[in-house]
Design a protein around this motif. Structure first.
Motif, PDB file in Angstrom:
ATOM      1  N   MET A 130      35.280  40.348  20.786  1.00 49.60           N
ATOM      2  CA  MET A 130      34.638  39.408  21.719  1.00 49.60           C
ATOM      3  C   MET A 130      34.511  40.075  23.097  1.00 49.60           C
ATOM      4  N   PRO A 131      33.304  40.024  23.691  1.00 52.21           N
ATOM      5  CA  PRO A 131      33.186  40.678  24.994  1.00 52.21           C
ATOM      6  C   PRO A 131      34.076  40.005  26.045  1.00 52.21           C
ATOM      7  N   VAL A 132      34.462  40.805  27.034  1.00 52.17           N
ATOM      8  CA  VAL A 132      35.394  40.317  28.050  1.00 52.17           C
ATOM      9  C   VAL A 132      34.865  39.063  28.728  1.00 52.17           C
ATOM     10  N   TYR A 133      33.548  39.052  29.042  1.00 52.93           N
ATOM     11  CA  TYR A 133      33.015  37.932  29.821  1.00 52.93           C
ATOM     12  C   TYR A 133      32.963  36.636  29.030  1.00 52.93           C
ATOM     13  N   ASP A 134      33.189  36.719  27.712  1.00 51.11           N
ATOM     14  CA  ASP A 134      33.151  35.531  26.880  1.00 51.11           C
ATOM     15  C   ASP A 134      34.537  34.908  26.694  1.00 51.11           C
ATOM     16  N   ARG A 135      35.539  35.619  27.121  1.00 52.16           N
ATOM     17  CA  ARG A 135      36.898  35.170  26.829  1.00 52.16           C
ATOM     18  C   ARG A 135      37.396  34.175  27.866  1.00 52.16           C
ATOM     19  N   GLY A 136      38.213  33.224  27.409  1.00 46.13           N
ATOM     20  CA  GLY A 136      38.958  32.410  28.345  1.00 46.13           C
ATOM     21  C   GLY A 136      40.268  33.134  28.592  1.00 46.13           C
ATOM     22  N   TYR A 137      41.305  32.382  28.869  1.00 48.41           N
ATOM     23  CA  TYR A 137      42.597  33.023  29.085  1.00 48.41           C
ATOM     24  C   TYR A 137      43.219  33.341  27.736  1.00 48.41           C
ATOM     25  N   THR A 138      43.538  34.597  27.523  1.00 48.40           N
ATOM     26  CA  THR A 138      44.223  34.976  26.291  1.00 48.40           C
ATOM     27  C   THR A 138      45.589  35.536  26.655  1.00 48.40           C
ATOM     28  N   HIS A 139      46.493  35.482  25.722  1.00 51.44           N
ATOM     29  CA  HIS A 139      47.812  36.059  25.998  1.00 51.44           C
ATOM     30  C   HIS A 139      47.750  37.564  25.795  1.00 51.44           C
ATOM     31  N   TRP A 140      48.516  38.255  26.601  1.00 53.92           N
ATOM     32  CA  TRP A 140      48.527  39.718  26.569  1.00 53.92           C
ATOM     33  C   TRP A 140      49.232  40.212  25.312  1.00 53.92           C
ATOM     34  N   GLU A 141      48.549  41.086  24.602  1.00 53.05           N
ATOM     35  CA  GLU A 141      49.182  41.723  23.451  1.00 53.05           C
ATOM     36  C   GLU A 141      49.375  43.186  23.787  1.00 53.05           C
ATOM     37  N   PRO A 142      50.609  43.608  24.068  1.00 55.41           N
ATOM     38  CA  PRO A 142      50.842  44.980  24.503  1.00 55.41           C
ATOM     39  C   PRO A 142      50.299  46.001  23.501  1.00 55.41           C
ATOM     40  N   SER A 143      49.661  47.038  24.055  1.00 56.56           N
ATOM     41  CA  SER A 143      49.040  48.040  23.191  1.00 56.56           C
ATOM     42  C   SER A 143      50.048  49.070  22.703  1.00 56.56           C
ATOM     43  N   GLY A 144      51.231  49.064  23.332  1.00 54.05           N
ATOM     44  CA  GLY A 144      52.221  50.072  22.967  1.00 54.05           C
ATOM     45  C   GLY A 144      52.105  51.323  23.804  1.00 54.05           C
ATOM     46  N   GLY A 145      51.238  51.276  24.827  1.00 52.54           N
ATOM     47  CA  GLY A 145      51.101  52.425  25.731  1.00 52.54           C
ATOM     48  C   GLY A 145      52.320  52.580  26.625  1.00 52.54           C
ATOM     49  N   ARG A 146      52.322  53.667  27.377  1.00 54.95           N
ATOM     50  CA  ARG A 146      53.475  53.961  28.212  1.00 54.95           C
ATOM     51  C   ARG A 146      53.330  53.294  29.584  1.00 54.95           C
ATOM     52  N   ALA A 147      54.371  52.570  29.975  1.00 50.69           N
ATOM     53  CA  ALA A 147      54.367  51.960  31.309  1.00 50.69           C
ATOM     54  C   ALA A 147      55.117  52.875  32.272  1.00 50.69           C
ATOM     55  N   TYR A 148      54.590  53.037  33.464  1.00 54.64           N
ATOM     56  CA  TYR A 148      55.253  53.910  34.440  1.00 54.64           C
ATOM     57  C   TYR A 148      56.213  53.092  35.298  1.00 54.64           C
ATOM     58  N   PRO A 149      57.270  53.745  35.793  1.00 54.29           N
ATOM     59  CA  PRO A 149      58.177  53.009  36.684  1.00 54.29           C
ATOM     60  C   PRO A 149      57.450  52.588  37.958  1.00 54.29           C
ATOM     61  N   ALA A 150      57.948  51.518  38.554  1.00 48.23           N
ATOM     62  CA  ALA A 150      57.250  50.921  39.704  1.00 48.23           C
ATOM     63  C   ALA A 150      57.072  51.916  40.854  1.00 48.23           C
ATOM     64  N   TRP A 151      58.081  52.753  41.115  1.00 45.90           N
ATOM     65  CA  TRP A 151      57.973  53.683  42.244  1.00 45.90           C
ATOM     66  C   TRP A 151      56.821  54.666  42.033  1.00 45.90           C
ATOM     67  N   LEU A 152      56.600  55.016  40.766  1.00 49.45           N
ATOM     68  CA  LEU A 152      55.520  55.957  40.483  1.00 49.45           C
ATOM     69  C   LEU A 152      54.154  55.272  40.621  1.00 49.45           C
ATOM     70  N   VAL A 153      54.110  54.009  40.220  1.00 46.15           N
ATOM     71  CA  VAL A 153      52.862  53.242  40.358  1.00 46.15           C
ATOM     72  C   VAL A 153      52.498  53.112  41.839  1.00 46.15           C
ATOM     73  N   ILE A 154      53.510  52.814  42.662  1.00 49.69           N
ATOM     74  CA  ILE A 154      53.275  52.661  44.104  1.00 49.69           C
ATOM     75  C   ILE A 154      52.824  54.004  44.698  1.00 49.69           C
ATOM     76  N   ALA A 155      53.494  55.080  44.293  1.00 53.28           N
ATOM     77  CA  ALA A 155      53.151  56.406  44.824  1.00 53.28           C
ATOM     78  C   ALA A 155      51.731  56.799  44.408  1.00 53.28           C
ATOM     79  N   LYS A 156      51.407  56.556  43.147  1.00 52.10           N
ATOM     80  CA  LYS A 156      50.076  56.911  42.642  1.00 52.10           C
ATOM     81  C   LYS A 156      48.980  56.215  43.433  1.00 52.10           C
ATOM     82  N   ARG A 157      49.187  54.931  43.649  1.00 50.72           N
ATOM     83  CA  ARG A 157      48.179  54.162  44.387  1.00 50.72           C
ATOM     84  C   ARG A 157      48.125  54.618  45.853  1.00 50.72           C
TER      85      ARG A 157
END
Lengths: 331, 285
Positions: B1-28
């Motif tokens: 379903m295209p993104v613009y057609d969706r209402g609110y859906t619950h997040w289903e984690p893809s299993g990708g790697r999450a970075y620690p918060a300090w690294l996210v802040i530094a990256k941005r």
């Protein structure tokens, strides 16, 4: 797998998604703001009502663990917020009243950034950012710098960033503040949808009674840092003394005498008869969950039938939240 | 379903790697300023001295000691020469860090961003760590990375003449110096940034800290004949304290140990201020 782990471990024991506050007192620079607040909330739509300065925002900050707390004072999703606030926050969304945007970034970048800070993988966060921005109605504006947004758009953006990580609860601090009537209705519709159809717990802090009435099932009333009441929005319906509006024609004298024999008090308001009936005296009206309004209606109907009084109107007069609120705050 | 057609859906984690918060802040924090072309140009301009030095090194390696008579210390490719190079970069350090660092916390305070950050699963250390990394990155961009480049360049054109020090010991010393001085400078700048809600206010204080203390040191030394004033020289103290590390003579007329103590005091004061100032809730006493 980290995103998955973060989501699955939101509740400490996997079943407790409620909020418990026990004897919570809090002071800023020795000025007491909250005084011995106690309550338990199950996941639903909760209105947090109170006059300005009553401690609503501080209470929300305590629930987020943003202020120093003592052990076992606040438990959210089963986590003690004095020790495990950071874990609990993976399942909480926060929409502050003022500010709360990050300038020089596009809407989608802000929301994705907040998702990543909540422990989402970058790709998931970006995907969700697009989804929630569409959901809140900012799909077409998502690439614009967010500091150029109108007030209504900023409110939507703040709601989107609170939703990006799919929290169990969202805490909304005056979400309709500064919005025009159309914007207000539209934000309230979103909140109602989230609470009633999407299974999110919502705490809506506001001083606008109509907002709470249209969205929430339960209210907490704060005054001067004290919890004045915790009750269902339609709790008035469960009070034993209820007022019924009656309009009709026929043998009015006999009808009034019949009502009097039932123990009802009757006053006249224009063409309406306002019948105040104590349901505790009506047989079959009392149940485990309170009082059954239908039994009161049946009793009045029976009196009308016995006394040949034809009814045009018979209904329980709704107790407005405003009446309840002012009664509690002024108590 | 295209993104613009969706209402609110619950997040289903893809299993990708999450970075620690300090690294996210530094990256941005690093990527946002680099989107500004003028800032990128300024960062690249900070490499001009390194390019000039590279040319000098080439001349020295080809023309021998005659080049020293012409350009003095500039051609030095030992540890002292690299300390001199990093010292010479202080103008860029001052300007670039003022631009990048001034708004790092003050903007968050102005826009109630702290409340947003601390509604996420991150703590004070992650927040400050991420912001400090942003400053340390730009500090490295004008000091450490050009130094690395010079080492590699000199080694590549004349490996026999310069020896293996250039590949190992000097970069190691430069990295160690960057790590300590960068962390300290970042904390001090962040402390200034946490004191106000406007970047311009922070820039003024940063200017006083860098230029003002250097001026006071110079005036004290020249007019009052007192070397003690040099201990106030903020950036000068870093180079002075590092002189031992780079086997160089002291850069100021005060003991490197005194400089080290002064810097420790500044850093401790910065940590104290940051702990006091950075809260998700504005407390009005």
């Amino acid at each position: 797998m980290e995103g998955l782990v973060i989501k699955v471990n939101r509740s400490e024991n996997g079943t407790d998604f409620g909020i418990t506050v026990s004897n919570l007192s809090f002071a800023y620079a020795k000025a007491p703001v909250l005084k011995g607040v106690d309550f338990h909330l199950e996941k639903s739509a909760i209105g947090l009502l109170g006059p300005n300065g009553s401690g609503k925002t501080t209470l929300l900050r305590c629930l987020l663990g943003q202020v120093p707390l003592k052990k076992d004072q606040v438990s959210v999703l089963g986590w003690d917020m004095a020790k495990k606030a950071r874990i609990a926050r993976t399942g909480l969304g926060w929409m502050p009243e003022t500010g709360g945007i990050i300038p020089d970034m596009s809407g989608v970048a802000v929301v994705a950034y907040m998702g990543e800070l909540s422990g989402m993988p970058a790709r998931d966060a970006m995907q969700r950012a697009h989804e929630v921005l569409h959901y809140v109605g900012l799909g077409d504006e998502r690439y614009r710098p967010c500091d150029k947004y109108s007030q209504g758009m900023k409110q939507r953006l703040k709601l989107a960033q609170a939703l990006v990580h799919d929290p169990e609860w969202i805490f909304l601090d005056e979400p309709t503040s500064g919005l025009d009537p159309r914007g207000r209705v539209s934000i309230l519709e979103l909140i109602r949808d989230l609470a009633h159809h999407k299974g999110l717990g919502v705490i809506l802090s506001t001083h606008l009674l109509a907002d709470v009435e249209s969205v929430c099932q339960e209210i907490l009333v704060l005054r001067d840092g004290e919890l004045m009441a915790q009750q269902q929005v339609d709790a008035g319906a469960r009070e034993p003394r209820q007022v019924f509006e009656v309009e009709g024609f026929g043998n009015e004298e006999a009808f009034l005498a019949g009502l009097s024999a039932l123990g009802a008090e009757v006053t006249q308001e224009h063409r309406l008869l306002l019948v105040t009936l104590d349901l505790s005296t009506v047989s079959g009206a009392e149940s485990d969950s309170g009082f059954d309004t239908g039994a009161g209606v049946k009793a009045i109907l029976a009196v009308a039938l016995d006394n040949e009084y034809a009814l045009r109107r018979l209904r329980r007069r709704p107790v407005t939240l405003a009446e309840e609120f002012y009664r509690m705050v002024e108590a | 379903m295209p993104v613009y057609d969706r209402g609110y859906t619950h997040w289903e984690p893809s299993g990708g790697r999450a970075y620690p918060a300090w690294l996210v802040i530094a990256k941005r924090g690093i990527s946002e300023p680099l989107k500004k072309r003028w800032l990128l140009m300024l960062t690249l301009a900070a490499w001009v001295p390194a390019i000039v030095k590279a040319v000098m090194i080439y001349v020295k390696l080809k023309a021998g000691d005659i080049a020293d008579l012409l350009v003095g210390n500039w051609t030095s490719i030992d540890a002292t020469g690299f300390l001199s190079f990093m010292e010479g970069q202080r103008f860029f350090v001052f300007v670039l860090l003022a631009i990048v660092g001034a708004g790092l916390i003050s903007t968050d305070r102005r826009d109630n961003g702290l409340s947003l950050y601390f509604s996420r699963p991150l703590g004070l250390a992650s927040y400050i760590g991420g912001k400090a990394l942003v400053i340390m990155f730009f500090y490295a961009m004008v000091t450490l990375f050009p130094a690395y480049g010079l080492c590699l360049y000199a080694y590549s054109i004349a490996p026999d003449a310069v020896g293996s020090d250039l590949l190992f010991l000097i970069p190691l010393r430069a990295t160690f110096y960057w790590l300590l001085s960068g962390a300290s400078i970042s904390l001090v700048l962040l402390a200034f940034s946490s004191l106000g809600k406007r970047s311009i206010f922070v820039m003024v204080w940063w200017t006083i800290m860098v230029m003002g203390t250097e001026t006071i040191g110079t005036i004290g030394k020249n007019l009052l004949n007192s070397d003690a004033f040099e201990a106030l020289n903020f950036l000068g103290n870093y180079h002075n304290a590092a002189s031992g590390l780079f086997s160089s003579e002291a850069r100021l007329d005060v003991s490197p140990w005194l400089s080290l103590v002064v810097l420790l005091v500044w850093t401790a004061a910065a940590v104290f201020i940051l702990r006091k100032q950075i809260r998700p809730v504005e407390v009005v006493s």
